[in-house]
Scaffold this motif. Structure first.
Motif, PDB file in Angstrom:
ATOM      1  N   PRO A  15       0.836  -1.226   0.000  1.00 34.72           N
ATOM      2  CA  PRO A  15       0.000   0.000   0.000  1.00 34.72           C
ATOM      3  C   PRO A  15       0.859   1.260   0.000  1.00 34.72           C
ATOM      4  N   PHE A  16       1.450   1.577  -1.152  1.00 34.34           N
ATOM      5  CA  PHE A  16       2.340   2.730  -1.238  1.00 34.34           C
ATOM      6  C   PHE A  16       1.610   4.046  -0.953  1.00 34.34           C
ATOM      7  N   ALA A  17       0.320   4.144  -1.265  1.00 37.63           N
ATOM      8  CA  ALA A  17      -0.400   5.421  -1.193  1.00 37.63           C
ATOM      9  C   ALA A  17      -0.867   5.778   0.205  1.00 37.63           C
ATOM     10  N   ILE A  51       1.816   8.240  -8.981  1.00 34.36           N
ATOM     11  CA  ILE A  51       0.437   8.312  -9.464  1.00 34.36           C
ATOM     12  C   ILE A  51      -0.527   7.778  -8.414  1.00 34.36           C
ATOM     13  N   GLY A  52      -0.209   6.634  -7.815  1.00 35.16           N
ATOM     14  CA  GLY A  52      -1.085   6.081  -6.780  1.00 35.16           C
ATOM     15  C   GLY A  52      -1.214   7.006  -5.588  1.00 35.16           C
ATOM     16  N   ALA A  60      -4.361  10.829  -2.371  1.00 42.19           N
ATOM     17  CA  ALA A  60      -4.478  12.102  -1.655  1.00 42.19           C
ATOM     18  C   ALA A  60      -5.659  12.914  -2.169  1.00 42.19           C
ATOM     19  N   HIS A  61      -5.878  12.899  -3.479  1.00 41.27           N
ATOM     20  CA  HIS A  61      -7.024  13.628  -4.031  1.00 41.27           C
ATOM     21  C   HIS A  61      -8.347  12.973  -3.625  1.00 41.27           C
ATOM     22  N   TRP A 105     -10.251   3.891  -6.420  1.00 42.98           N
ATOM     23  CA  TRP A 105      -9.628   4.675  -7.485  1.00 42.98           C
ATOM     24  C   TRP A 105      -8.121   4.427  -7.550  1.00 42.98           C
ATOM     25  N   ILE A 106      -7.506   4.241  -6.400  1.00 38.56           N
ATOM     26  CA  ILE A 106      -6.073   3.916  -6.398  1.00 38.56           C
ATOM     27  C   ILE A 106      -5.827   2.582  -7.090  1.00 38.56           C
ATOM     28  N   GLY A 107      -6.674   1.588  -6.773  1.00 44.68           N
ATOM     29  CA  GLY A 107      -6.524   0.284  -7.416  1.00 44.68           C
ATOM     30  C   GLY A 107      -6.657   0.368  -8.924  1.00 44.68           C
TER      31      GLY A 107
END
Length: 801
Positions: free
Chosen positions: A386-388, A430-431, A436-437, A454-456
């Motif tokens: 989970p980098f984000a 990007i992720g 964050a958005h 959305w991250i996925g």
């Protein structure tokens, strides 16, 4: 147990106050040390990772970048070494153990058995006792029936024993006998080492030439028995039975000793090494990777993976320091909303380190999973990390600007961690930005999972793009990558959801999710406010509506503004009747107090509100707004009363004694509540609240507050004040809308007239007195909020028409 719980609670409290003490302490030294500590720890985390050299190449893959050798290496050619050692092991002789005494012992037992029969033959009348039969069976190794015993007794045993054992058995039993002659011959072609079993002495190869098989030996005995004359068929069968029972293999394969010889042969073969020179181009971008090149890459990884040397570690430390310090300095100087205090820096440091520790642990887990499930490449599991989650946490707790800086620094360092991979930088960046958005207005728990979704999807899109960019064809591993990439997005949301309460608890942040919990009107402190100070409760709700609308118009935080408005006057709970909105038509309590005491009571509600907010753990942001919502405004009504009561020759009244203690609003949200508080209170004094009168009142009050300098320490602009005024006008005009007066039925009019005629004169006087007191109180409230006369020039300065 109770003492331990108290001690733990005490330590938690001390930690909480320690973190709380870091707020609003912009100490450059402390921030610099924190950044230095984070950089050093990040270097220690990144350096041991051997991921700078990719291990996911297979023969025939296209190299995605140039890779050079960082140093001179003598690397082992593992396949060739293994091949030579296997060859040496296969050439090692097969060990057989030879028991040279087995044949002699078998002949001796047969000889002893015939001796017992000879004794019986010499003494025919001797009974066949049990001891005789058991001894006979022990020597021959097989029980004999009466018929077989009589057949042996019919032989001339004296002559038969010598001939049978000397001429027939000895030549056969003294030769090496194997169980399977065909397998022995195959092993003999490979190489056999015969060892004497008792003495561990190696025997010569000549003895192996005399080896016969077990079946051949038995067949030879049978043929020799057939050549003997003067014996019957049953006597031949009985003798053959005795020989067959005593005949055993004397040359036996020794598996353990053979493996030991093979192991010794492997160890005698030295590793086959090949040289790699420093700076040698191992792989070129765009070329097909060969098996030899993969061996060199693996050798570089095993030798230190080009980042364990002190030189590389120092270089990584310098690059990380420059990245973090320059990014921090640039953002701080050029982005106005990026103003982190020491607590924020500590939070960022903890999130940064925790994220990289999680990545490091996940890399080890991925390697283990790759070994367990060989059909999935170990690098595929890395996309489930989970980098984000770091960027999501920073955006929820702080702001978008800080989250952007965090995402850039994090993605670049992750790229270094994964072998200077630019594609990995894009993937993480990007992720993180999408995450964050996605949580920018996180007012529900479902917002987190929507952001994770959305991250996925973004991860999947990036993986497809990376796959096409590297020129690979469609393969099954791509499907696994897409699945794990989508899971990584959802995992980010799950981890953030579980981490937010810990962040709120330890760092004393008030997130949007915490604000939603505080916005519940059934909160204990709000219910107490509703019961003990209903006028203040209603006033707070209206202030919340005004401030929230204004916050939306200037892009402030509407949720924080509304929730803080609900709690801004909770300090009035302690003395509710001293505030006009809670008097309920009773006599004004300030009529009997000195102006200084009345001012002291009014200003004390701020201090009381801060204490209640801390007691109920409302959060630092709301406590700040409670403390700042009056600024340093002047309580003009009681100040004027004090001046009017001052006799000639007495010291002049100090204006500072009739001002709130502040501080002035430091944020836009606090300023909005100050404005909405004053305007909502003043709107109650309008006798005919038409839109024009409301607009004039709003413009005058904003102008007076601006001139008084209450907005000097926040970020509101003249454009913002114009938008705020329009928002207030719109809300108040809707609140004070007019309704059509409906004509009352005749019988209701008559009832009112009759009731008025029956009302005693004393009650009419009380009602009249109460109405006059209410008007006096409204006048006091109006005087408190007004601080200057109308000034068209000042209105023009504000940009308000």
């Amino acid at each position: 147990m109770i003492k331990e719980e108290k001690a733990l609670q005490g330590r938690t409290t001390i930690f909480s106050y320690g973190v709380q003490g870091l707020r609003n302490r912009r100490q450059p030294r402390l921030g610099g040390w924190l950044l230095l500590l984070v950089t050093v720890l990040l270097t220690l985390i990144v350096v041991p990772k051997g991921g700078l050299i990719p291990d996911y190449y297979a023969p025939g893959d296209i190299a995605t970048r140039n890779i050079k050798s960082p140093r001179d290496l003598l690397a082992e050619d593992v396949p060739l070494t293994r091949s030579k050692r296997d060859e040496a092991a296969n050439s090692a002789p097969l060990v057989y153990d030879l028991d040279t005494t087995a044949g002699i012992q078998a002949i001796e037992r047969i000889h002893q058995g015939f001796g017992l029969l000879l004794q019986l033959q010499n003494d025919v009348e001797a009974p066949k006792s049990e001891d005789f039969l058991s001894g006979l069976e022990s020597n021959f190794g097989v029980p004999l029936v009466e018929e077989e015993i009589q057949a042996l007794l019919g032989l001339a045993l004296g002559q038969t024993i010598a001939a049978f054992t000397r001429d027939l058995l000895t030549p056969i039993f003294t030769r090496p006998i194997v169980a399977n002659l065909q397998a022995f011959e195959a092993d003999r072609d490979r190489g056999i080492l015969a060892i004497e079993r008792s003495g561990e002495e190696e025997l010569g190869s000549q003895i192996l030439e005399q080896t016969i098989g077990l079946n051949d030996a038995l067949r030879q005995v049978k043929n020799e028995l057939a050549l003997i004359t003067g014996i019957t068929s049953i006597q031949q069968q009985t003798l053959l039975k005795l020989v067959q029972q005593q005949l055993r293999p004397s040359l036996i394969f020794n598996q353990q000793k053979t493996e030991q010889w093979q192991m010794d042969a492997r160890q005698q073969i030295a590793p086959v090494l090949f040289q790699i020179k420093e700076g040698e181009m191992v792989v070129r971008e765009g070329e097909r990777v060969t098996a030899d090149q993969i061996l060199k890459l693996q050798a570089i990884r095993k030798s230190g993976r080009d980042n364990r040397s002190l030189q590389t570690a120092v270089g990584l430390l310098i690059c990380s320091l420059l990245l973090i310090y320059v990014g921090f300095y640039f953002t701080q100087k050029n982005i106005s909303k990026f103003r982190p205090d020491s607590r924020d820096l500590l939070f960022l440091a903890v999130v940064f380190l925790a994220l990289f520790l999680l990545i490091k642990i996940s890399i080890f887990i991925a390697a283990g999973m790759g070994n367990t499930f060989a059909y999935i490449d170990s690098s595929v599991y890395l996309y489930a990390i989970p980098f984000a989650l770091g960027a999501m946490l920073v955006r929820i707790v702080l702001n978008s600007e800080t989250a952007f800086l965090f995402s850039v620094c994090c993605s670049l360092l992750v790229g270094i961690l994964f072998g200077n991979s630019l594609l990995m930088v894009f993937y993480v960046l990007i992720g993180s930005l999408v995450g964050a958005h996605g949580v920018r207005h996180c007012q529900q728990r479902t917002t987190l999972y929507r952001a994770g979704l959305w991250i996925g999807l973004a991860n999947m899109a990036m993986l497809i793009g990376i796959h096409l960019l590297t020129g690979r064809n469609f393969e099954l591993q791509l499907l696994w990558k897409l699945g794990f990439g989508f899971f990584g997005g959802l995992a980010s949301a799950i981890v953030v959801n579980g981490t937010i309460p810990l962040v709120e608890s330890f760092f004393k942040y008030t997130t949007d999710i915490k604000l939603l919990e505080l916005a519940n009107m059934n909160a204990p402190i709000l219910r107490q406010l509703m019961i003990e100070a209903p006028g203040t409760y209603h006033h707070s709700i209206l202030v919340g509506n005004l401030a929230e609308a204004a916050a939306e118009s200037i892009n402030a935080n509407p949720l924080l503004t509304r929730v803080a408005a609900y709690y801004h006057d909770i300090g009035k709970i302690k003395k509710p009747l001293y505030f006009i909105e809670n008097s309920g038509g009773q006599r004004n309590k300030h009529d009997k107090l000195a102006p200084s005491m009345s001012a002291l009571i009014l200003t004390s509600h701020v201090k009381d509100g801060v204490e209640l907010a801390r007691e109920h753990k409302l959060g630092a942001e709301i406590i700040d707004i409670i403390q700042q919502h009056q600024g340093t405004t002047l309580i003009k009504f009681f100040y004027d009363r004090a001046k009017s009561q001052t006799e000639p020759g007495m010291p002049q009244v100090d204006e500072r004694d009739y001002r709130y203690h502040g501080p002035k609003p430091q944020t836009r949200e606090a300023a909005l509540i100050l404005l909405a508080d004053a305007i909502e209170a003043a709107s109650r004094t309008l006798t005919d609240p038409t839109p024009a009168r409301i607009q004039g009142m709003v413009q005058k009050l904003i102008n007076n507050i601006f001139i008084d300098g209450q907005l000097n320490e926040c970020d509101l602009t003249l454009k913002d004040l114009n938008l705020i005024a329009k928002s207030f006008n719109r809300i108040l005009s809707g609140s004070f809308h007019h309704r059509v007066e409906y004509p009352e039925p005749v019988h209701i009019v008559r009832e009112k007239v009759d009731a008025e005629e029956k009302t005693p004169a004393k009650e009419k006087a009380k009602i009249k007195s109460a109405n006059s007191d209410r008007k006096l109180s409204k006048t006091a409230q109006n005087s408190e909020t007004a601080t200057a006369e109308d000034s068209p020039e000042d209105l023009k300065r504000l940009g308000i028409s």
